[in-house]
Design a protein around this motif. Structure first.
Motif: not given
Length: 152
Positions: A103-114, A116-121
């Motif tokens: 569960r902790l890794q899933h939360v980390r992956n979701r934060i990392s994706a968010d 990444h998307d924000e930094l990319g934009s």
């Protein structure tokens, strides 16, 4: 236990010993009871004899076979059951910990994706603004090299 001489019942005397537990006869006088506590599980042979007031003892001792069963917590099935329960609890704790880590890794992956998307934009916006600034900026302008690096 009791002797079969009922005429002078109060003159009867008794003796006993438990083979495998004692080595000598216990003379109990006129008491015709034998008490044993805390015997280990196993098979025992109780020898009994009776006598009269004159000291004449029975020629043959009566023999009683006894078996002391183990307590439930001393049996193999109980120990096996306890072992299996402990193993089940340990496995349950292990699975609980693994699920928490997943569960902790899933939360980390979701934060990392968010992120990444924000930094990319944000980087795309900077690149577009840099390209617009470079288009209207003369080449001889002092900040032209900085704008060029920003666009790259």
């Amino acid at each position: 236990f009791i002797a079969l001489n009922y005429r002078k019942k109060h003159d009867n005397v008794y003796a006993y010993y438990l083979e495998g537990f004692e080595k000598d006869w216990n003379h109990s006088g006129s008491q015709h009871r034998a008490y044993y506590t805390n015997l280990s599980p196993g098979r025992y042979t109780l020898h009994l004899k009776a006598g009269d007031a004159l000291g004449h003892w029975s020629t043959e001792a009566a023999i009683v076979q006894l078996e002391v069963l183990p307590a439930y917590y001393e049996t193999a099935w109980f120990r096996t059951l306890v072992f299996l329960v402990i193993c089940g609890l340990l496995y349950g704790l292990y699975r609980y910990r693994i699920n928490q880590l997943l569960r902790l890794q899933h939360v980390r992956n979701r934060i990392s994706a968010d992120l990444h998307d924000e930094l990319g934009s944000s980087l795309s916006g900077i690149s577009i603004m840099g390209a617009l600034a470079k288009k209207d900026l003369p080449v001889t302008h002092p900040s032209a090299s900085f704008v060029e690096r920003m666009v790259e």
